[in-house]
Write an enzyme that holds these catalytic residues in place. Structure first.
Site, PDB file in Angstrom:
ATOM      1  N   ARG B  59       0.815  -1.211   0.000  1.00  0.00           N
ATOM      2  CA  ARG B  59       0.000   0.000   0.000  1.00  0.00           C
ATOM      3  C   ARG B  59       0.847   1.260   0.000  1.00  0.00           C
ATOM      4  NH1 ARG B  59      -4.981  -1.581   2.740  1.00  0.00           N
ATOM      5  NH2 ARG B  59      -5.210   0.507   3.457  1.00  0.00           N
ATOM      6  N   THR B  60       1.751   1.354   0.961  1.00  0.00           N
ATOM      7  CA  THR B  60       2.543   2.575   1.074  1.00  0.00           C
ATOM      8  C   THR B  60       3.441   2.747  -0.148  1.00  0.00           C
ATOM      9  OG1 THR B  60       2.509   2.263   3.445  1.00  0.00           O
ATOM     10  CG2 THR B  60       4.095   3.843   2.598  1.00  0.00           C
ATOM     11  N   LYS B  87      20.205  -7.017   8.318  1.00  0.00           N
ATOM     12  CA  LYS B  87      19.455  -5.823   7.929  1.00  0.00           C
ATOM     13  C   LYS B  87      20.317  -4.565   7.841  1.00  0.00           C
ATOM     14  CE  LYS B  87      15.678  -7.697  10.507  1.00  0.00           C
ATOM     15  NZ  LYS B  87      15.019  -7.601  11.786  1.00  0.00           N
ATOM     16  N   ARG B 109      11.567   2.688   3.859  1.00  0.00           N
ATOM     17  CA  ARG B 109      10.821   1.940   4.880  1.00  0.00           C
ATOM     18  C   ARG B 109      11.774   0.890   5.435  1.00  0.00           C
ATOM     19  NH1 ARG B 109       5.426  -0.393   5.893  1.00  0.00           N
ATOM     20  NH2 ARG B 109       4.799   1.767   5.654  1.00  0.00           N
ATOM     21  N   HIS B 137       6.004   7.473  11.267  1.00  0.00           N
ATOM     22  CA  HIS B 137       5.483   7.261   9.917  1.00  0.00           C
ATOM     23  C   HIS B 137       4.804   8.574   9.534  1.00  0.00           C
ATOM     24  CE1 HIS B 137       3.975   5.591   6.360  1.00  0.00           C
ATOM     25  NE2 HIS B 137       3.225   4.597   6.800  1.00  0.00           N
TER      26      HIS B 137
END
Lengths: 430, 313
Positions: B59-60, B87, B109, B137
């Site tokens: 979505r984002t 990461k 993100r 966010h």
């Protein structure tokens, strides 16, 4: 070494004899021949090196009971040789090396390796602490007797807490006869799980998981009970909250043989220093709030907290240049411990005598080292301190191989201008 | 004249009421563009936008992609899985690689708090935080604010109840900051295990009961509760959670009759919100999605145009 050194007109601060007086120190054959007002104006023998100590303080060389070194296994972070040079630059003449290396120092051969490497390459005295349990896994005890005979001065699980109370009880019972001091850091496996900084408002805003103070306190209280039960010598290696200092005091009142230490970071920094995710301030235990810091300074001044350690923990960019939660814990500290501690003197919070005691005399006594005193006959491990010299701890001033300091660009007042180990000058400014 | 004195959008923290108002006003204009037949403008023609998503979010990511395209930018999507490589290493390494390709804006993100800020120190372009761990966010809070402002005409003095997993929510943190900056009254409603330490000092009134927390609220903002947190770790069960905190018609009655119902998505129907409410007349969940594109257009336009006012170092 047959040379004689005379340090003239210096303020001698020796907590081991409760001496604070203007005087002279005479060093012969690596040992103190005289130190005090009585040695003033006695002249110096032919060929002696004479040092003018005017405006300086002479104290027993600092003894740092908690230093991590990268050798063996992580030499890119720090070697025994580079850690020793960093120590000398910070006025530290003896340190206890943590067993968290690769391989872990849990075997006689590794203790011998450290001592041999130190003898060959290090400019200060290095005493290995052996692992309390094999591989630091917290399960099986190591050969305390043999390790101690080989030269281990303490038993510790380093960065790793011992979760199993039964293992700890047996180890402490056995160590009472065969070992020495057991020095542990406490961190509850579940309560502190996932925590990367002090629990509270700041962690909540940063979106970071918090470590509650109880994660340190609850296993500490357990350990103190086991210390009482076994009558072994227990040292809480790093406490960070006043409740822990209270627990130590209560255990002492019950008759337990317990001592404790705190890192210089926890005495001079607080959680706000983390700012926007600065990983050099990610420590274990985490930096706490300002109220905690102040209370810990009081506990140090009172003597409830016995000693100050640097918790020198070299980390490279590969473990620090990461998002905060993923970065390794730890900061280097050998070179800044004294200067940071002097802040507590300048602020009037802790008398200089107590500071030197906590940085030198007490740790030497707790771990049974030939150090921490300027009494005649002792090894001539001396630090000459200019208490008022202003300086800036810029990145390029650090001699440690790693640069993960919590004091980058910090302004200090006071530092070690010369360091002597067994009468030999191993560091001097300028 | 520096209307928007920020190089990056890393969070709502640090933004003033004026900054937020400027972004919302521009977003109002962007809504018009999105509703036209011809949706493409040339505002950012020739500029490159890279969406760097270390955490999957359809979505984002599509919202940012569409926003960039409607402004005429060239948009590239990079989805970096969290799987094999550690990461953090991929974050800096990937950022440096992308930086060498001269992007004008990086949309990031990442699952770790502070990741966007870390990246912003290492690259020479504008960085937009599309969600960093449990930290912030910001574009979600802006799109929520835009949705509310368009429905209510203002943000000041309205009562917003944020309900559910506040502890793990970057959406909640950004919203608390933004709504406070705009003079709204913020409440949080959740079981104590899902509230962060010190929440009462964060600018929110704390409630543990929906009936009390929703009383007279203008906006009811539901948060997603992740599946692994439902069964025993933070709340005993889905059933118990829905019973006390799931938004259904009965609980919604406590709020104002025309209260807006919001959710950042994706929804767990039957966990934090009943379907009849999610699809009901008070729900503005679809408008939130529309406002998302507009807000992201406004953010990128503002950052890139203010950057173009001065030569880049």
């Amino acid at each position: 070494m047959s040379r004689t050194t005379v340090i003239q007109n210096v303020r001698i601060l020796d907590p081991s004899r409760n001496v604070d007086e203007k005087g002279a120190i005479v060093v012969e054959n690596g040992r103190i021949a005289a130190a005090g007002a009585g040695a003033l104006n006695q002249g110096a023998p032919e060929g002696a090196e004479v040092v003018d100590g005017r405006g300086l303080i002479a104290a027993p060389g600092l003894v740092d009971a908690r230093v991590f070194v990268g050798e063996p296994g992580g030499e890119h972070r720090e070697t025994i040789e580079s850690a020793a040079r960093a120590a000398a630059a910070g006025g530290v003449t003896s340190f206890i090396m943590m067993p968290d290396t690769d391989p872990v120092i849990d075997d006689v051969a590794l203790v011998e390796f450290v001592l041999k490497t130190a003898r060959d390459k290090a400019v200060v005295n290095i005493h290995p602490a052996a692992a309390l349990t094999k591989g630091l896994a917290g399960e099986e005890m190591t050969e305390f007797g043999l390790l101690k005979e080989a030269g281990a001065v303490a038993f510790t699980n380093g960065r790793h807490p011992v979760h199993n109370a039964q293992v700890l009880r047996r180890a402490m019972t056995y160590a009472r006869t065969f070992g020495g001091v057991i020095a542990l850091e406490t961190r509850d496996k579940h309560l502190g799980a996932g925590g990367v900084m002090n629990e509270g408002l700041l962690a909540s805003w940063l979106g970071l998981s918090g470590t509650p103070r109880e994660a340190e306190l609850i296993p500490l209280e357990r350990d103190l009970r086991i210390a009482g039960l076994t009558t072994a010598a227990y040292h809480a290696a790093q406490i960070s909250v006043p409740e822990s200092a209270d627990a130590i005091e209560i255990a002492r009142a019950r008759g337990a043989n317990v001592t404790c230490g705190i890192s210089i970071n926890h005495l001079t920094l607080n959680e706000n220093d983390i700012g926007e995710y600065r990983t050099f301030f990610k420590l274990s235990p985490p930096l706490r709030g300002e109220d905690d810091r102040k209370a810990m300074v009081d506990a140090l001044a009172k003597g409830t907290i016995d000693i100050i350690v640097s918790s020198h923990d070299p980390q490279d960019v590969d473990t620090k240049r990461l998002p905060f939660a993923d970065a390794a814990d730890g900061a280097i500290g050998l070179e800044t411990m004294l200067a940071a501690a002097l802040r507590l003197h300048h602020s009037g919070e802790v008398p200089l005598m107590r500071l030197v005691d906590a940085l030198s005399t007490r740790p030497a006594k707790i771990f049974g080292l030939d150090a921490g005193t300027l009494a005649p006959g002792a090894a001539a491990d001396i630090v000459l301190i200019d208490p008022d010299e202003p300086w800036l701890a810029t990145r390029d001033t650090f001699v440690s191989r790693s640069k993960n300091t919590a004091f980058e660009d910090a302004r200090f007042t006071g530092r070690a201008v010369s360091t002597y180990v067994a009468g030999k000058r191993v560091h001097s400014l300028g | 004249m520096d209307l928007f004195p920020h190089r990056h959008l890393l969070g709502i923290k640090g933004l003033t009421e004026q900054d937020i108002t400027l972004l919302l006003d521009r977003a109002d204009e962007a809504v018009k563009i999105s509703r036209q037949r011809e949706k493409k403008t040339s505002t950012l023609r020739g500029l490159t936008q890279i969406n760097l998503f270390f955490e999957a979010s359809t979505r984002t990511q599509s919202s940012f992609e569409l926003a960039g395209k409607r402004l005429g930018a060239d948009v590239m999507n990079m989805s970096v899985g969290n799987s094999s490589v550690k990461k953090g290493e991929t974050l800096i390494d990937t950022a440096m690689t992308l930086n060498a390709m001269h992007p004008d804006v990086l949309v990031v993100r990442h699952s770790s708090a502070g990741a966007a800020a870390l990246l912003a120190q290492k690259v020479s372009c504008a960085v937009v935080n599309a969600g960093d761990g449990q930290h912030e966010h910001p574009t979600q809070a802006l799109l929520d604010a835009l949705t509310i402002r368009r429905a209510r005409g203002k943000l000041s003095r309205i009562i917003v109840a944020i309900c559910g997993d506040v502890l793990h929510s970057r959406v909640a943190r950004s919203n608390i900051l933004l709504l406070n900056a705009m003079g709204a009254r913020v409440r949080v409603v959740a079981p104590p295990t899902l509230l962060p330490s010190g929440i009462a000092e964060m600018g929110a009134e704390v409630y543990h009961s929906m009936a009390e927390g929703l009383k007279d609220a203008d906006v009811v903002m539901m948060l997603r509760l992740q599946r692994e947190r439902m069964s025993g770790a933070f709340v005993p069960s889905v059933r118990e959670y829905f019973h006390y905190y799931g938004l259904d018609a009965e609980k919604l009655k406590a709020a104002k009759a025309d209260a807006l119902v919001m959710h950042p998505g994706p929804m767990n129907r039957g966990v934090e919100i009943a379907s009849e409410i999610a699809d009901g007349p008070q729900s503005v969940i679809e408008q939130q999605v529309e406002m998302g594109v507009a807000v992201r257009m406004a953010v990128m336009e503002t950052l890139l145009l203010s950057q173009n006012r001065e030569p880049r170092a």
